[in-house]
Design a protein around this motif. Structure first.
Motif, mmCIF file in Angstrom:
data_model
loop_
_atom_site.group_PDB
_atom_site.id
_atom_site.type_symbol
_atom_site.label_atom_id
_atom_site.label_comp_id
_atom_site.label_asym_id
_atom_site.label_seq_id
_atom_site.Cartn_x
_atom_site.Cartn_y
_atom_site.Cartn_z
ATOM 1 N N PRO A 203 0.805 -1.228 0.000
ATOM 2 C CA PRO A 203 0.000 0.000 0.000
ATOM 3 C C PRO A 203 0.834 1.271 0.000
ATOM 4 O O PRO A 203 0.375 2.307 -0.475
ATOM 5 C CB PRO A 203 -0.838 -0.117 1.281
ATOM 6 N N LYS B 202 1.482 2.341 -3.503
ATOM 7 C CA LYS B 202 0.303 2.930 -4.151
ATOM 8 C C LYS B 202 0.080 4.369 -3.721
ATOM 9 O O LYS B 202 -0.405 5.186 -4.497
ATOM 10 C CB LYS B 202 -0.939 2.098 -3.807
ATOM 11 N N GLN C 124 6.102 8.277 -7.092
ATOM 12 C CA GLN C 124 6.621 7.009 -7.635
ATOM 13 C C GLN C 124 8.039 6.722 -7.142
ATOM 14 O O GLN C 124 8.884 6.214 -7.882
ATOM 15 C CB GLN C 124 6.602 6.996 -9.179
#
Ligand code: SF4
Length: 76
Positions: free
Chosen positions: A20, A23, A28
């Motif tokens: 998680p 995400k 990034q």
């Protein structure tokens, strides 16, 4: 003040395929490499991409991420 960036302790990372923290990172900066058909290596933070926003901290179920001074980061 020294910029702080994310560091993932590989011994605490649960290596979840659906990490998680990856995400939630808006930059990034987090990634993990595939280690096998269904397994991954520990998540890693890219010190070049991490902005130090700390959003990932509360999205790691294992508490593997902490913020450390950028000059203490060693590239693995
Ligand atoms: S501190 Fe922010 S930019 Fe850095 S890895 Fe965590 S979520 Fe991504």
């Amino acid at each position: 003040m020294m910029k702080k960036i994310a560091y993932v302790n590989p011994n605490l990372c649960d290596r979840s395929p659906g990490c998680p923290a990856i995400k939630v990172c808006p930059s990034q900066a987090l990634s993990h490499k595939r280690a096998g058909m269904f397994s991954y290596d520990a998540t890693m933070a890219d010190p070049e991409k991490c902005t130090g926003c700390a959003k990932c901290l509360n999205n790691c179920p294992g508490g593997a991420i902490k913020m450390i001074p950028a000059n203490k980061v060693q590239v693995r």
